[in-house]
Design a protein around this motif. Sequence first.
Motif, PDB file in Angstrom:
ATOM      1  N   MET A   1       0.735  -1.213  -0.133  1.00  0.00           N
ATOM      2  CA  MET A   1       0.161  -0.133   0.014  1.00  0.00           C
ATOM      3  C   MET A   1       0.846   1.307   0.154  1.00  0.00           C
ATOM      4  N   ARG A   2       0.542   2.109  -1.167  1.00  0.00           N
ATOM      5  CA  ARG A   2       1.621   3.463  -1.001  1.00  0.00           C
ATOM      6  C   ARG A   2       0.302   4.698  -1.365  1.00  0.00           C
ATOM      7  N   THR A   3       0.952   5.587  -1.030  1.00  0.00           N
ATOM      8  CA  THR A   3       0.154   6.880  -1.362  1.00  0.00           C
ATOM      9  C   THR A   3       0.659   7.574  -2.273  1.00  0.00           C
ATOM     10  N   PHE A   4      -0.151   8.075  -3.100  1.00  0.00           N
ATOM     11  CA  PHE A   4       0.177   8.985  -4.268  1.00  0.00           C
ATOM     12  C   PHE A   4      -0.507  10.050  -4.439  1.00  0.00           C
ATOM     13  N   ASP A   5      -0.141  11.186  -4.331  1.00  0.00           N
ATOM     14  CA  ASP A   5      -0.744  12.401  -4.322  1.00  0.00           C
ATOM     15  C   ASP A   5      -2.144  12.379  -3.285  1.00  0.00           C
ATOM     16  N   GLY A   6      -1.599  11.830  -2.142  1.00  0.00           N
ATOM     17  CA  GLY A   6      -2.578  11.855  -0.779  1.00  0.00           C
ATOM     18  C   GLY A   6      -3.654  10.877  -1.175  1.00  0.00           C
ATOM     19  N   PRO A   8      -4.588   6.654  -1.185  1.00  0.00           N
ATOM     20  CA  PRO A   8      -4.111   5.181  -1.265  1.00  0.00           C
ATOM     21  C   PRO A   8      -4.076   4.391  -2.373  1.00  0.00           C
ATOM     22  N   TYR A   9      -3.022   3.592  -2.663  1.00  0.00           N
ATOM     23  CA  TYR A   9      -2.984   2.755  -3.847  1.00  0.00           C
ATOM     24  C   TYR A   9      -2.504   1.476  -3.305  1.00  0.00           C
ATOM     25  N   PHE A  10      -2.897   0.525  -4.213  1.00  0.00           N
ATOM     26  CA  PHE A  10      -2.573  -0.813  -4.022  1.00  0.00           C
ATOM     27  C   PHE A  10      -1.291  -0.719  -5.098  1.00  0.00           C
ATOM     28  N   PHE A  11      -0.055  -1.125  -4.382  1.00  0.00           N
ATOM     29  CA  PHE A  11       1.026  -1.061  -5.723  1.00  0.00           C
ATOM     30  C   PHE A  11       1.993  -2.276  -5.609  1.00  0.00           C
ATOM     31  N   LEU A  54       8.783  -7.375 -23.927  1.00  0.00           N
ATOM     32  CA  LEU A  54       9.410  -7.405 -22.798  1.00  0.00           C
ATOM     33  C   LEU A  54      10.029  -6.135 -22.075  1.00  0.00           C
ATOM     34  N   VAL A  55       9.594  -5.881 -20.808  1.00  0.00           N
ATOM     35  CA  VAL A  55      10.181  -4.694 -20.231  1.00  0.00           C
ATOM     36  C   VAL A  55      10.925  -4.993 -18.918  1.00  0.00           C
ATOM     37  N   SER A  56      11.740  -4.232 -18.507  1.00  0.00           N
ATOM     38  CA  SER A  56      12.635  -4.464 -17.368  1.00  0.00           C
ATOM     39  C   SER A  56      11.711  -4.580 -15.951  1.00  0.00           C
ATOM     40  N   ALA A  57      10.565  -3.774 -15.929  1.00  0.00           N
ATOM     41  CA  ALA A  57       9.920  -3.795 -14.862  1.00  0.00           C
ATOM     42  C   ALA A  57       8.442  -3.477 -14.851  1.00  0.00           C
ATOM     43  N   ILE A  58       7.495  -3.971 -14.232  1.00  0.00           N
ATOM     44  CA  ILE A  58       6.209  -3.598 -14.502  1.00  0.00           C
ATOM     45  C   ILE A  58       5.534  -3.142 -13.336  1.00  0.00           C
ATOM     46  N   SER A  59       5.117  -1.815 -12.936  1.00  0.00           N
ATOM     47  CA  SER A  59       4.414  -1.446 -11.567  1.00  0.00           C
ATOM     48  C   SER A  59       3.051  -1.441 -11.612  1.00  0.00           C
ATOM     49  N   ILE A  60       2.551  -1.866 -11.101  1.00  0.00           N
ATOM     50  CA  ILE A  60       1.001  -2.091 -10.914  1.00  0.00           C
ATOM     51  C   ILE A  60       0.365  -1.224  -9.767  1.00  0.00           C
ATOM     52  N   ARG A  61      -0.209  -0.127  -9.959  1.00  0.00           N
ATOM     53  CA  ARG A  61      -0.849   0.593  -8.873  1.00  0.00           C
ATOM     54  C   ARG A  61      -2.572   0.797  -9.034  1.00  0.00           C
ATOM     55  N   ILE A  62      -2.963   0.301  -8.132  1.00  0.00           N
ATOM     56  CA  ILE A  62      -4.531   0.454  -8.187  1.00  0.00           C
ATOM     57  C   ILE A  62      -5.131   1.077  -7.237  1.00  0.00           C
ATOM     58  N   PRO A  63      -5.905   2.192  -7.563  1.00  0.00           N
ATOM     59  CA  PRO A  63      -6.379   3.189  -6.523  1.00  0.00           C
ATOM     60  C   PRO A  63      -7.315   2.485  -5.622  1.00  0.00           C
ATOM     61  N   LEU A  64      -7.333   2.484  -4.535  1.00  0.00           N
ATOM     62  CA  LEU A  64      -8.117   1.831  -3.811  1.00  0.00           C
ATOM     63  C   LEU A  64      -9.421   2.276  -3.494  1.00  0.00           C
ATOM     64  N   HIS A  65      -9.648   3.746  -3.783  1.00  0.00           N
ATOM     65  CA  HIS A  65     -10.858   4.298  -3.565  1.00  0.00           C
ATOM     66  C   HIS A  65     -11.583   3.620  -4.727  1.00  0.00           C
ATOM     67  N   GLU A  66     -11.370   3.579  -5.817  1.00  0.00           N
ATOM     68  CA  GLU A  66     -11.885   3.281  -7.079  1.00  0.00           C
ATOM     69  C   GLU A  66     -12.290   1.651  -6.938  1.00  0.00           C
ATOM     70  N   ALA A  67     -11.331   1.007  -6.562  1.00  0.00           N
ATOM     71  CA  ALA A  67     -11.589  -0.288  -6.320  1.00  0.00           C
ATOM     72  C   ALA A  67     -12.518  -0.633  -5.460  1.00  0.00           C
ATOM     73  N   TYR A  68     -12.535  -0.004  -4.298  1.00  0.00           N
ATOM     74  CA  TYR A  68     -13.639  -0.222  -3.270  1.00  0.00           C
ATOM     75  C   TYR A  68     -14.942   0.302  -3.512  1.00  0.00           C
ATOM     76  N   GLN A  69     -14.991   1.374  -4.479  1.00  0.00           N
ATOM     77  CA  GLN A  69     -16.279   1.892  -5.215  1.00  0.00           C
ATOM     78  C   GLN A  69     -16.987   0.722  -5.768  1.00  0.00           C
ATOM     79  N   ASP A  70     -16.268   0.180  -6.733  1.00  0.00           N
ATOM     80  CA  ASP A  70     -17.021  -0.999  -7.479  1.00  0.00           C
ATOM     81  C   ASP A  70     -17.594  -1.900  -6.534  1.00  0.00           C
TER      82      ASP A  70
END
Length: 534
Positions: A1-6, A8-11, A54-70
């Motif tokens: 869990m990380r915070t971006f721009d204030g 919460p995101y799932f990272f 093929l990429v060196s790394a993939i970061s996945i960030r999911i905003p919890l608010h939007e995820a929880y809203q659904d």
Amino acid sequence: MRTFDGSPYFFTLIRGESMEKGCLRCHSIPDKAPGKMVATYGATRSFNRTDGELVSAISIRIPLHEAYQDANRFSAQLSLLLLGILMVTYYLQNRLITGLVIAPLDRFRSQAESIAQNTEQVGAQIPDEHSLEMNDIARSFNNMSTRIKSFVDRLEQTIQERTAQLAESEAKFRLLFENMTNGFALHQMLYDEQGKPSDYRFIEVNPAFETLTGLSASGVIGKTVKDVIPETEDYWLEIYDTVAGSGAPASFDHFSEGLQRYYKVWAFCPQPGYFATIFNDISDLVQLEDQLRQSQKLEAIGRLAGGVAHDFNNKLMVILGNAELIQMALPDTGKLPERLQHIIQAAEQSRDITTQLLAFSRQQLTSPRPVELNPIVQSTVTSLAVLIGDAVRMTFIPGQESGRVHMDPVQLDQIIMNLVLNARDAMPDGGAITITTARTTIDTQSRLPCKEAVPGEYLLLGIRDDGAGIETETLEHIFEPFFTTKEVGSGTGLGLATVYGIVAQNKGFIDVSSQVGVGTVFTIYLPALPAALD
């Protein structure tokens, strides 16, 4: 869990991974990527990727608010669905329970209330219109109702039979209660503050009670004995309290001062605190017993007096005979003949006394014959008018239906003379003597004047005076020889004894009634000769 721009995101970060179609939604061109992502990484970095690159790394960030809203939206929809299902289920279950359980039970309850409120509903049946289980209950209820109906029918029949028996028994006892010749009274004991018997109250009395006591039911029921008969002694309260308290029955003879009657009483306790009495009026029996004792006493005295009079009379005959012989032999001069005459007079007076004693003992020699009553009474009354004096008025009232009696006329004269002279002596200041005759019949239904009375035809000789009267205690002794209430020397006490002996010798009897200050009535009953001899 990380915070971006204030926010919460799932990272998550995955290294050495190839791009997938799902990744191209954000990394194919900037126009398809979220605005914040373009602003953060620029329009060139992380874009223009291809499928399988093929990429060196993939970061996945999911905003919890939007995820929880659904998720919340889905959860709300699911909750609404479940609530609808639950409500439908509850409704269906309620209808099912109401139809299969509550409605039948309500019918059972209603039927039970109907049975409880109206006995005519006992035995009513509930139809089998329910589930198998409820039908079993309904059948059990119907069986119970049928059995209750049968029990109620038998109970009602038993009650009717017992009620009829009780009514019949009550009618019998009421008939006995109202027609018994014995007096009956039910009483309640009353006590003072110390618990001692102070009075008793009349609860119930029968008609015989009124007849035997002269008291009315309306005048005694609800009242106490001291209200009705104030002279009641405390002694009787103690006796009745013993009966009411211990339950032990008692019987005794009781003289009521207030009623002036003798009673034979049986007392018993029907329930604690109460007592009942059954009684008979034995006043006449007590009077007859007293008369019997008096008659037996006079009979014994008569035998003694008769024996003494016979022996004494024989001696007097010797004295008189010898005195008369001496008188005949003596000259008429001197004091000796005079003294001899005194001896002869005393002997003759003694002979008269023995004659009265013999009359009392019924051993006097008589010459009975049929005699008309009225003429002899009239003749005797005429001759007695001179003896009684002017201060006494003597009246003779002959009966129209008189007749004859079989007796010595001399004895009849003796009866009238003794009774008239006694009546005169009872009126020293003057008064009235009334002599009456009548004819009467005494049958088995008549009240007998005294114990010696027997049914038959009688001639009555009544002598009434308005003198001083005779006290009750004295009445018991007036026919005893030598009994007198006169002063010494004023009487021999043989007048009424002679009357009693003469009447008894002629198979009659005497009834005496007297009241102090009012006068006395002597009624002589003499057997009347039959009409054929009359």
